[in-house]
Scaffold this motif. Sequence first.
Motif, PDB file in Angstrom:
ATOM      1  N   LEU A   1       0.827  -1.205   0.000  1.00 12.31           N
ATOM      2  CA  LEU A   1       0.000   0.000   0.000  1.00 12.31           C
ATOM      3  C   LEU A   1       0.865   1.260   0.000  1.00 12.31           C
ATOM      4  N   PHE A   2       1.927   1.246   0.771  1.00  8.30           N
ATOM      5  CA  PHE A   2       2.797   2.420   0.836  1.00  8.30           C
ATOM      6  C   PHE A   2       3.546   2.612  -0.470  1.00  8.30           C
ATOM      7  N   SER A   3       3.911   1.505  -1.125  1.00  7.65           N
ATOM      8  CA  SER A   3       4.584   1.630  -2.422  1.00  7.65           C
ATOM      9  C   SER A   3       3.653   2.246  -3.466  1.00  7.65           C
ATOM     10  N   LEU A   4       2.360   1.966  -3.375  1.00 11.11           N
ATOM     11  CA  LEU A   4       1.393   2.590  -4.283  1.00 11.11           C
ATOM     12  C   LEU A   4       1.375   4.099  -4.078  1.00 11.11           C
ATOM     13  N   LEU A   5       1.356   4.528  -2.812  1.00 13.34           N
ATOM     14  CA  LEU A   5       1.357   5.959  -2.531  1.00 13.34           C
ATOM     15  C   LEU A   5       2.619   6.626  -3.066  1.00 13.34           C
ATOM     16  N   LEU A   6       3.753   5.983  -2.845  1.00  8.35           N
ATOM     17  CA  LEU A   6       5.015   6.570  -3.299  1.00  8.35           C
ATOM     18  C   LEU A   6       5.116   6.588  -4.818  1.00  8.35           C
ATOM     19  N   ASP A   7       4.497   5.609  -5.484  1.00  6.18           N
ATOM     20  CA  ASP A   7       4.570   5.563  -6.939  1.00  6.18           C
ATOM     21  C   ASP A   7       3.621   6.576  -7.577  1.00  6.18           C
ATOM     22  N   PHE A   8       2.458   6.781  -6.993  1.00  2.00           N
ATOM     23  CA  PHE A   8       1.482   7.713  -7.571  1.00  2.00           C
ATOM     24  C   PHE A   8       1.735   9.153  -7.134  1.00  2.00           C
ATOM     25  N   PHE A   9       2.450   9.332  -6.022  1.00  2.65           N
ATOM     26  CA  PHE A   9       2.746  10.686  -5.537  1.00  2.65           C
ATOM     27  C   PHE A   9       4.254  10.771  -5.322  1.00  2.65           C
ATOM     28  N   ARG A  10       4.974  11.090  -6.385  1.00  2.45           N
ATOM     29  CA  ARG A  10       6.431  11.060  -6.339  1.00  2.45           C
ATOM     30  C   ARG A  10       7.045  12.043  -5.350  1.00  2.45           C
ATOM     31  N   PRO A  11       6.489  13.250  -5.147  1.00  2.00           N
ATOM     32  CA  PRO A  11       7.077  14.126  -4.111  1.00  2.00           C
ATOM     33  C   PRO A  11       7.073  13.485  -2.726  1.00  2.00           C
ATOM     34  N   LEU A  12       6.066  12.650  -2.461  1.00  2.00           N
ATOM     35  CA  LEU A  12       6.015  11.953  -1.184  1.00  2.00           C
ATOM     36  C   LEU A  12       7.196  11.005  -1.032  1.00  2.00           C
ATOM     37  N   GLN A  13       7.623  10.401  -2.123  1.00  4.30           N
ATOM     38  CA  GLN A  13       8.760   9.484  -2.081  1.00  4.30           C
ATOM     39  C   GLN A  13      10.027  10.216  -1.669  1.00  4.30           C
ATOM     40  N   ARG A  14      10.253  11.399  -2.233  1.00  4.62           N
ATOM     41  CA  ARG A  14      11.450  12.165  -1.874  1.00  4.62           C
ATOM     42  C   ARG A  14      11.405  12.651  -0.437  1.00  4.62           C
ATOM     43  N   ALA A  15      10.220  12.844   0.097  1.00  6.47           N
ATOM     44  CA  ALA A  15      10.095  13.338   1.464  1.00  6.47           C
ATOM     45  C   ALA A  15      10.193  12.227   2.504  1.00  6.47           C
ATOM     46  N   VAL A  16       9.710  11.045   2.178  1.00  2.00           N
ATOM     47  CA  VAL A  16       9.586   9.976   3.177  1.00  2.00           C
ATOM     48  C   VAL A  16      10.783   9.033   3.176  1.00  2.00           C
ATOM     49  N   PHE A  17      11.398   8.829   2.026  1.00  3.84           N
ATOM     50  CA  PHE A  17      12.465   7.837   1.948  1.00  3.84           C
ATOM     51  C   PHE A  17      13.619   8.105   2.910  1.00  3.84           C
TER      52      PHE A  17
END
Length: 264
Positions: free
Chosen positions: A86-102
Amino acid sequence: MSIRSAWSGVARLFAHAWPAVLSVSALFLAWELYVRQSGISPTALSAPSRVLVQGYQQREALALHTLATLQATLFGFSCSLGAAFLFSLLLDFFRPLQRAVFPVLVITQTLPLVAIAPLVVLWFGFGLMPKIVLVALVTFFPMLVALVQGYDSTDRDIESLLASMGASRWRIFMAARLPSALPYFFAGLRISITYAVVGAIFAEYAGAVRGLGIYILNAKNNFRPDLVLAAVFVSAALTLCLFGTTVLLQRLAMPWARLGARER
C-alpha cells in the motif's frame, strides 16, 4: 511425458542442491570429529550427534516454541507485506512523497534491533503484539524498496504505448508497472522472510512466554549448549522452509521467467 518431466525436475534439483549438501555434510563431519578428538567439554561445545539426540528428546517443547515463533513471524510478515504494498502505491502515484519519506525510512533502518526490541515489549506488553510489530518493522523497508525500484524499472516505451491507447494511470500500473516489479518484489521477499524469523526471535529475547528466543535464553541460562544449538538448527530449518516457500510462490506467480530460463 509427465513422469519424464517429474524425473527431469528431480534431476535438476539434485544437480543444484548437491554442492550445498556436500559442503554442509563436510562441515558437520569436521565438527563431530573435532569434538570427539579434542575432548572438549559438552558444556562448552556439543557434538552435532548430541545436539540431534537432545533435540529429538525435547521435540515436544521445541515444537511448541517453534509454533509460537512461526505464528509471530507469519502475522508480522503479513502485516508488513500489506503495508509495504500500500505504501509503495502511494510513493509511486505521488512522487514528491517518495522524496520526502524515503530519508526517514532509511534513518529507521539505522536503529539497532537490540535497542528497539525492549522498547517495543515495554510499549505493547509480553503478548503476540510486540513480536508482530518488531517483525513488521524489520521486514517493511526491504520490501518497500524492492517494489519501488521494480516500478521504476518499467520500460518507458510500453508505458507510452499504453498511454497512447488511452489507458488510465491505474491501468498502466496494473498492466506494465506491477508486472515489471515482480522480480524485484520476490527478491525483496526472500530477503525479508529471513529477517522476519530473526526479528521474532529478538522480540522473544526481550520478553515472551513462548518462542524459540525464550527457549534459547532458558537453555543458555541452564548451561545447555546442546539445546541452544538444537533451537538454532530448528530456527535455521524454519527460515529455509519459509525461503523455499517464497521461491515456490515466485515460480507460480512468474511462470514465464522459468520458461525463459529453460530457453537459455
